[in-house]
Write an enzyme that holds these catalytic residues in place. Structure first.
Site, PDB file in Angstrom:
ATOM      1  N   LYS A 173       0.813  -1.219   0.000  1.00  0.00           N
ATOM      2  CA  LYS A 173       0.000   0.000   0.000  1.00  0.00           C
ATOM      3  C   LYS A 173       0.848   1.272   0.000  1.00  0.00           C
ATOM      4  O   LYS A 173       0.376   2.340  -0.387  1.00  0.00           O
ATOM      5  CB  LYS A 173      -0.949   0.016   1.199  1.00  0.00           C
ATOM      6  CG  LYS A 173      -1.758  -1.255   1.392  1.00  0.00           C
ATOM      7  CD  LYS A 173      -2.538  -1.662   0.155  1.00  0.00           C
ATOM      8  CE  LYS A 173      -3.358  -2.911   0.435  1.00  0.00           C
ATOM      9  NZ  LYS A 173      -4.068  -3.393  -0.770  1.00  0.00           N
ATOM     10  N   TYR A 221     -12.708 -14.367   3.582  1.00  0.00           N
ATOM     11  CA  TYR A 221     -11.657 -13.380   3.801  1.00  0.00           C
ATOM     12  C   TYR A 221     -11.111 -13.478   5.226  1.00  0.00           C
ATOM     13  O   TYR A 221     -11.863 -13.496   6.201  1.00  0.00           O
ATOM     14  CB  TYR A 221     -12.208 -11.968   3.561  1.00  0.00           C
ATOM     15  CG  TYR A 221     -11.224 -10.869   3.883  1.00  0.00           C
ATOM     16  CD1 TYR A 221     -10.337 -10.413   2.927  1.00  0.00           C
ATOM     17  CD2 TYR A 221     -11.170 -10.318   5.158  1.00  0.00           C
ATOM     18  CE1 TYR A 221      -9.412  -9.424   3.223  1.00  0.00           C
ATOM     19  CE2 TYR A 221     -10.250  -9.325   5.467  1.00  0.00           C
ATOM     20  CZ  TYR A 221      -9.375  -8.887   4.487  1.00  0.00           C
ATOM     21  OH  TYR A 221      -8.460  -7.918   4.794  1.00  0.00           O
ATOM     22  N   TYR A 263      -3.398 -12.150   2.871  1.00  0.00           N
ATOM     23  CA  TYR A 263      -3.137 -11.857   1.454  1.00  0.00           C
ATOM     24  C   TYR A 263      -1.974 -12.683   0.890  1.00  0.00           C
ATOM     25  O   TYR A 263      -2.165 -13.627   0.130  1.00  0.00           O
ATOM     26  CB  TYR A 263      -2.850 -10.365   1.265  1.00  0.00           C
ATOM     27  CG  TYR A 263      -4.030  -9.489   1.531  1.00  0.00           C
ATOM     28  CD1 TYR A 263      -4.954  -9.209   0.528  1.00  0.00           C
ATOM     29  CD2 TYR A 263      -4.236  -8.934   2.792  1.00  0.00           C
ATOM     30  CE1 TYR A 263      -6.057  -8.406   0.770  1.00  0.00           C
ATOM     31  CE2 TYR A 263      -5.339  -8.138   3.044  1.00  0.00           C
ATOM     32  CZ  TYR A 263      -6.243  -7.874   2.028  1.00  0.00           C
ATOM     33  OH  TYR A 263      -7.330  -7.088   2.285  1.00  0.00           O
TER      34      TYR A 263
END
Length: 336
Positions: free
Chosen positions: A49, A263, A289
């Site tokens: 990010k 998730y 992730y």
């Protein structure tokens, strides 16, 4: 393609390394596996990010923002990097956490990324699963505006065309590194969630006429939904760069067979992959992730999906701080 036309602040340690993984390669019997170390971007323990935030935070400063607002799951890597960036640039930060993971444990709620969010001084609000997160951010923005602040909203994962520019730049960086190493990349693989990383990478790879296929390993949505989300964002990013029509629907490929029960819910494949890379290469991957992306790549190699490839690059999107939040769920494997 001139990225210097867009405002940008320096937050990341770039270029991140491109490293060969010899022991994993031998363990799996080829192809040669390389890792693009975007876990080494530096800001607030690093992660993908930070590249996006270089462009997003620059726009926030251009708009004279005094506070940034973003959202994610409780153990959001994006949130942790956003509040770290806000600290570095002298801005306030509001984080809105969706209770996305059921049966959350004490470590999940208080350690890992959450601990770091508090350390960086974020103001944290929690909402129930299924909340309209865009609307929630706008409500907070309206509240802050009334109190005299100038808010800037950053979407979840930093995934809009401005944020995706960070991974257009990463694709350009990767091609330069491959040329310097005399490396022919046959496939790039990474974990895909909010879509910004995959969208930016495919725009950059296509713009460079690299001919390198890109595979996203999904961590949340079903394949059709994920691919459509990435495609729309990639097209918008190409439009922003003045390259409409650059992306075709067939350029977007996601494999969402490794999500498991949902998730942020650990899978055995993810546990095994994290343990394998820690003990073979001394590398840490996160449970949400990069761990699931890695598990998918390992399984696909084993099943012959990459049988025609000689060199694969896995883009490591970071997130190792999240390991601490999953200590109790990973303990069975870690104690073996």
């Amino acid at each position: 393609m001139l990225l210097s036309r867009f405002s940008r602040v320096s937050l990341a340690h770039l270029p991140t390394p491109l490293e060969f993984l010899p022991r994993l390669t031998r363990h799996l019997g080829g192809p040669d596996i390389y890792v693009k170390r975007d876990d080494c971007t530096g800001l607030g323990t690093g992660g993908n990010k930070t590249r996006k935030l270089e462009f997003l935070m620059a726009e926030a400063l251009d708009k004279k923002a005094t506070v940034v607002i973003t959202q994610g799951a409780v153990q959001s890597n994006h949130a942790r990097q956003t509040v770290a960036a806000a600290c570095k640039l002298g801005l306030k930060c509001e984080l809105i956490f969706e209770k996305r993971v059921g049966d959350a444990t004490e470590p999940y709620l208080k350690s890992g990324n959450v601990f770091l969010d508090h350390l960086f001084g974020a103001n944290i609000r929690e909402v129930e699963k299924g909340t309209d997160m865009d609307a929630a951010m706008q409500t907070v923005a309206d509240e802050l505006s009334l109190s005299g602040e100038t808010p800037y909203i950053i979407p979840g994962g930093g995934s809009n065309p401005i944020g995706a520019l960070g991974y257009v730049d990463c694709a350009l960086e990767l091609i330069v590194q491959a040329n310097k190493q005399n490396l022919v990349i046959d496939h790039v693989v990474h974990a895909t969630g909010s879509a910004g990383t995959q969208a930016g990478l495919i725009v950059g790879l296509k713009a460079m006429h690299s001919g390198i296929p890109l595979l996203g390993i999904g961590v949340n949505a079903a394949r059709t939904e994920q691919e459509e989300k990435v495609y729309k964002l990639a097209c918008s990013t190409a439009d922003l760069l003045g390259a409409p029509g650059l992306i075709e629907r067939g350029d977007i490929v996601a494999n969402c067979d490794y999500v498991g029960d949902g998730y942020g819910v650990p899978t055995k494949g993810m546990n095994d992959a994290i343990l394998l890379l820690a003990r073979l290469e001394g590398l840490l991957f996160d449970p949400v992730y990069s761990g699931k992306g890695l598990a998918g790549m390992i399984d696909l190699i084993s099943s012959g999906y990459f049988q025609d490839a000689k060199n694969i690059v896995f883009v490591h999107t970071g997130g190792a701080a999240g390991l601490f939040a999953y200590r109790d769920r990973l303990s069975m494997d870690l104690d073996s």
